[in-house]
Design a protein around this motif. Structure first.
Motif, PDB file in Angstrom:
ATOM      1  N   TYR A  97      33.101  17.027  35.357  1.00 29.30           N
ATOM      2  CA  TYR A  97      33.668  16.631  34.061  1.00 29.30           C
ATOM      3  C   TYR A  97      34.880  17.459  33.637  1.00 29.30           C
ATOM      4  N   ARG A  98      35.083  18.633  34.233  1.00 27.14           N
ATOM      5  CA  ARG A  98      36.249  19.483  33.960  1.00 27.14           C
ATOM      6  C   ARG A  98      36.525  19.596  32.450  1.00 27.14           C
ATOM      7  N   PRO A  99      35.573  20.121  31.697  1.00 26.44           N
ATOM      8  CA  PRO A  99      35.736  20.198  30.235  1.00 26.44           C
ATOM      9  C   PRO A  99      36.685  21.331  29.817  1.00 26.44           C
ATOM     10  N   ASP A 100      37.211  21.215  28.606  1.00 23.57           N
ATOM     11  CA  ASP A 100      37.951  22.313  27.982  1.00 23.57           C
ATOM     12  C   ASP A 100      37.007  23.218  27.198  1.00 23.57           C
ATOM     13  N   ILE A 101      35.908  22.615  26.710  1.00 22.92           N
ATOM     14  CA  ILE A 101      34.926  23.334  25.901  1.00 22.92           C
ATOM     15  C   ILE A 101      33.531  23.020  26.442  1.00 22.92           C
ATOM     16  N   LEU A 102      32.714  24.049  26.581  1.00 23.80           N
ATOM     17  CA  LEU A 102      31.346  23.883  27.052  1.00 23.80           C
ATOM     18  C   LEU A 102      30.379  24.353  25.972  1.00 23.80           C
ATOM     19  N   VAL A 103      29.386  23.519  25.663  1.00 25.18           N
ATOM     20  CA  VAL A 103      28.321  23.883  24.728  1.00 25.18           C
ATOM     21  C   VAL A 103      27.014  23.980  25.511  1.00 25.18           C
ATOM     22  N   VAL A 104      26.353  25.120  25.406  1.00 28.51           N
ATOM     23  CA  VAL A 104      25.072  25.343  26.085  1.00 28.51           C
ATOM     24  C   VAL A 104      24.056  25.683  25.000  1.00 28.51           C
ATOM     25  N   THR A 105      23.190  24.744  24.672  1.00 26.67           N
ATOM     26  CA  THR A 105      22.280  24.959  23.552  1.00 26.67           C
ATOM     27  C   THR A 105      20.957  24.220  23.777  1.00 26.67           C
ATOM     28  N   GLY A 106      20.077  24.365  22.831  1.00 30.03           N
ATOM     29  CA  GLY A 106      18.758  23.749  22.932  1.00 30.03           C
ATOM     30  C   GLY A 106      17.839  24.417  21.936  1.00 30.03           C
ATOM     31  N   HIS A 107      16.787  25.075  22.451  1.00 25.78           N
ATOM     32  CA  HIS A 107      15.837  25.785  21.587  1.00 25.78           C
ATOM     33  C   HIS A 107      15.666  27.216  22.069  1.00 25.78           C
ATOM     34  N   ASP A 108      15.394  28.101  21.133  1.00 24.41           N
ATOM     35  CA  ASP A 108      15.164  29.500  21.468  1.00 24.41           C
ATOM     36  C   ASP A 108      14.322  30.125  20.357  1.00 24.41           C
ATOM     37  N   ALA A 109      13.833  31.331  20.593  1.00 23.72           N
ATOM     38  CA  ALA A 109      13.082  32.070  19.573  1.00 23.72           C
ATOM     39  C   ALA A 109      12.846  33.485  20.069  1.00 23.72           C
ATOM     40  N   TYR A 110      12.855  34.421  19.137  1.00 23.89           N
ATOM     41  CA  TYR A 110      12.506  35.812  19.446  1.00 23.89           C
ATOM     42  C   TYR A 110      11.032  36.033  19.126  1.00 23.89           C
ATOM     43  N   SER A 111      10.330  36.709  20.031  1.00 25.54           N
ATOM     44  CA  SER A 111       8.915  37.007  19.821  1.00 25.54           C
ATOM     45  C   SER A 111       8.713  38.525  19.771  1.00 25.54           C
ATOM     46  N   LYS A 112       8.345  39.041  18.595  1.00 19.47           N
ATOM     47  CA  LYS A 112       8.163  40.477  18.408  1.00 19.47           C
ATOM     48  C   LYS A 112       7.086  41.028  19.336  1.00 19.47           C
ATOM     49  N   SER A 113       6.115  40.203  19.650  1.00 17.58           N
ATOM     50  CA  SER A 113       5.013  40.665  20.503  1.00 17.58           C
ATOM     51  C   SER A 113       5.453  40.905  21.948  1.00 17.58           C
ATOM     52  N   LYS A 114       6.617  40.356  22.321  1.00 15.88           N
ATOM     53  CA  LYS A 114       7.101  40.503  23.701  1.00 15.88           C
ATOM     54  C   LYS A 114       8.060  41.671  23.878  1.00 15.88           C
ATOM     55  N   ASP A 156      15.673  43.583  23.724  1.00 12.52           N
ATOM     56  CA  ASP A 156      15.122  43.190  25.032  1.00 12.52           C
ATOM     57  C   ASP A 156      15.234  41.678  25.207  1.00 12.52           C
ATOM     58  N   ILE A 157      16.082  41.260  26.115  1.00  7.95           N
ATOM     59  CA  ILE A 157      16.300  39.821  26.291  1.00  7.95           C
ATOM     60  C   ILE A 157      15.041  39.113  26.789  1.00  7.95           C
ATOM     61  N   ASN A 158      14.116  39.837  27.382  1.00 10.93           N
ATOM     62  CA  ASN A 158      12.870  39.227  27.856  1.00 10.93           C
ATOM     63  C   ASN A 158      11.936  38.848  26.708  1.00 10.93           C
ATOM     64  N   ALA A 159      12.279  39.282  25.490  1.00 16.80           N
ATOM     65  CA  ALA A 159      11.463  38.939  24.321  1.00 16.80           C
ATOM     66  C   ALA A 159      11.897  37.609  23.697  1.00 16.80           C
ATOM     67  N   TYR A 160      12.808  36.902  24.364  1.00 14.26           N
ATOM     68  CA  TYR A 160      13.343  35.632  23.841  1.00 14.26           C
ATOM     69  C   TYR A 160      12.933  34.470  24.744  1.00 14.26           C
ATOM     70  N   ARG A 161      12.716  33.319  24.117  1.00 14.58           N
ATOM     71  CA  ARG A 161      12.210  32.162  24.858  1.00 14.58           C
ATOM     72  C   ARG A 161      13.207  31.652  25.906  1.00 14.58           C
ATOM     73  N   SER A 210      18.845  33.482  19.127  1.00 16.65           N
ATOM     74  CA  SER A 210      19.240  33.892  20.473  1.00 16.65           C
ATOM     75  C   SER A 210      19.866  35.279  20.513  1.00 16.65           C
ATOM     76  N   HIS A 211      19.856  35.884  21.706  1.00 16.00           N
ATOM     77  CA  HIS A 211      20.364  37.244  21.913  1.00 16.00           C
ATOM     78  C   HIS A 211      21.890  37.197  21.993  1.00 16.00           C
ATOM     79  N   PHE A 212      22.523  37.286  20.828  1.00 19.07           N
ATOM     80  CA  PHE A 212      23.971  37.118  20.666  1.00 19.07           C
ATOM     81  C   PHE A 212      24.783  38.012  21.596  1.00 19.07           C
ATOM     82  N   GLU A 213      24.462  39.305  21.620  1.00 22.41           N
ATOM     83  CA  GLU A 213      25.273  40.260  22.382  1.00 22.41           C
ATOM     84  C   GLU A 213      25.281  39.935  23.877  1.00 22.41           C
ATOM     85  N   SER A 214      24.138  39.550  24.426  1.00 19.73           N
ATOM     86  CA  SER A 214      24.073  39.222  25.854  1.00 19.73           C
ATOM     87  C   SER A 214      24.904  37.985  26.176  1.00 19.73           C
TER      88      SER A 214
END
Length: 289
Positions: free
Chosen positions: A155-172, A177-182, A213-217
Motif C-alpha cells: 500500500y506504500r502509505p504516507d501515514i501508518l496507524v497501529v492501534t487496537g486495544h491495550d491496558a496496563y496491569s499493576k499486578s504484572k 515495565d512493558i511486560n505489564a501491558y496487554r 499504552s507504554h508511550f515512551e517505548s
C-alpha cells in the motif's frame, strides 16, 4: 446471570464508568471471567461475572449520546482548523490571490491497522467524512508485526496507524515495565518492523498505541505520535484526528505537537509525539473538465 458474547456491560467495582462489549468468556477454576472491549475507549479488561452489570438500551443510549456530543465538538473544531489551513494554502499558492486558483491537493495516504473491527469501521467513516484517502485493515494485535512489512510494500502509505486495544496491569509490574501491558509490546514490535522498511520519520509518519499504552517505548521504537503519556484511556477516534492534522499540513511545514493534540478527545495526558513534517502536497494545473 445471563450475559453472553457481544452484550454491553459495566463493572460494579468501577461504578459502570465505562461501557464494555463482552468479546470472550473463559473459565478460571470455578470462576467465570469475561474479556471486555471498551465501547468508546481503546481499553481491554478482564472481569469476573459477579462484577458485571448488563446495561439496558436506554442507559446505553444516554451514555452514547454524551460521547457523540464530544465527537461532534471535536470534529467541528478540526473543521475550523482545516478551513484556516485551506485559506492559508490558497493565499500562498496564488501569491496573495494575484494568480488564478488553479491547483489541486494531495493529502497523505493512510494505512490503518486496527485490532477491533468495530472501531475500524467507525474510524473509516470519520476518515471519509474528513476526506482522507485510507486503507483500513482489521488485524489481531499479536499478528501486526508479522504482517506490517508486506502491507507497507503493498500500500506504500504516507501515514501508518497501529492501534487496537491495550491496558496496563499493576499486578504484572511497574508502569515502566512493558511486560505489564496487554499489547504495548506488540505495537512496539510492529513499529520497529515498519521502520525497517521506511526508516525516515518524515517519509512514513507513524501513530501507535491504544488505551494506557507504554508511550515512551513506542516513541523510542520509531513512532512519531503515540499513547499514552499518563497511561490514561484514549478515545476510539483519537488516532483519526492526529492523522487528519498531519495529512492536511503542507510537507514544507513542521507540525507543532500541541496543535495536533488540542482537538483530540483525550488531549496531552493520553497522546503525545515529536516534531513532524506535514504530508500535504499541492500541484497544478487543476483539470476542471
Amino acid at each position: 446471570m445471563s450475559i453472553k458474547k457481544m452484550d454491553i456491560v459495566g463493572r460494579k467495582s468501577y461504578r459502570c464508568d465505562i461501557l464494555f462489549r463482552v468479546i470472550d468468556i473463559r473459565e478460571q477454576g470455578n470462576t467465570k471471567i469475561a474479556v471486555l472491549y471498551g465501547e468508546d475507549f481503546r481499553l481491554i479488561a478482564d472481569a469476573p461475572f459477579d462484577d458485571l452489570v448488563p446495561i439496558n438500551p436506554s442507559e446505553r443510549a444516554k451514555k452514547s449520546q454524551q460521547f457523540r456530543s464530544m465527537e461532534e465538538q471535536s470534529l467541528q473544531l478540526f473543521r475550523q482548523d482545516l478551513h484556516l489551513l485551506k485559506e492559508k494554502r490558497e493565499f500562498e499558492t496564488t501569491e496573495g490571490y494575484k494568480k488564478p486558483n488553479n491547483y489541486f491537493h494531495m493529502p497523505g495516504r493512510v494505512l490503518h491497522l486496527d485490532g477491533d473491527p468495530l472501531y475500524l469501521k467507525k474510524c473509516l467513516t470519520l476518515y471519509e467524512t474528513i476526506g482522507i484517502p485510507v486503507t483500513g485493515i482489521h488485524c489481531n494485535e499479536k499478528e501486526m508485526a508479522h504482517k506490517i512489512g508486506g502491507l507497507i510494500e503493498s500500500y506504500r502509505p504516507d501515514i501508518l496507524v497501529v492501534t487496537g486495544h491495550d491496558a496496563y496491569s499493576k499486578s504484572k509490574g511497574e508502569k515502566t515495565d512493558i511486560n505489564a501491558y496487554r499489547h504495548s509490546k506488540d505495537f512496539v514490535l510492529t513499529v520497529k518492523e515498519a521502520r525497517k522498511r521506511v526508516p525516515s520519520l518524515d517519509q512514513l509518519v507513524i501513530f501507535a498505541g491504544a488505551c494506557q499504552s507504554h508511550f515512551e517505548s513506542l516513541i523510542h521504537a520509531g513512532a512519531n505520535f503515540a499513547s499514552s503519556p499518563s497511561r490514561v484511556n484514549i478515545h476510539a477516534l483519537d488516532p483519526v484526528y492526529i492523522v487528519a492534522k498531519i495529512s492536511f499540513t503542507p510537507f514544507m511545514e513542521t507540525i507543532n505537537v500541541w496543535d495536533v493534540l488540542r482537538n483530540t478527545l483525550t488531549g496531552e495526558k493520553g497522546l503525545g509525539g515529536i516534531e513532524t513534517r506535514g504530508i500535504l502536497r499541492t500541484g497544478m494545473p487543476l483539470n476542471k473538465e
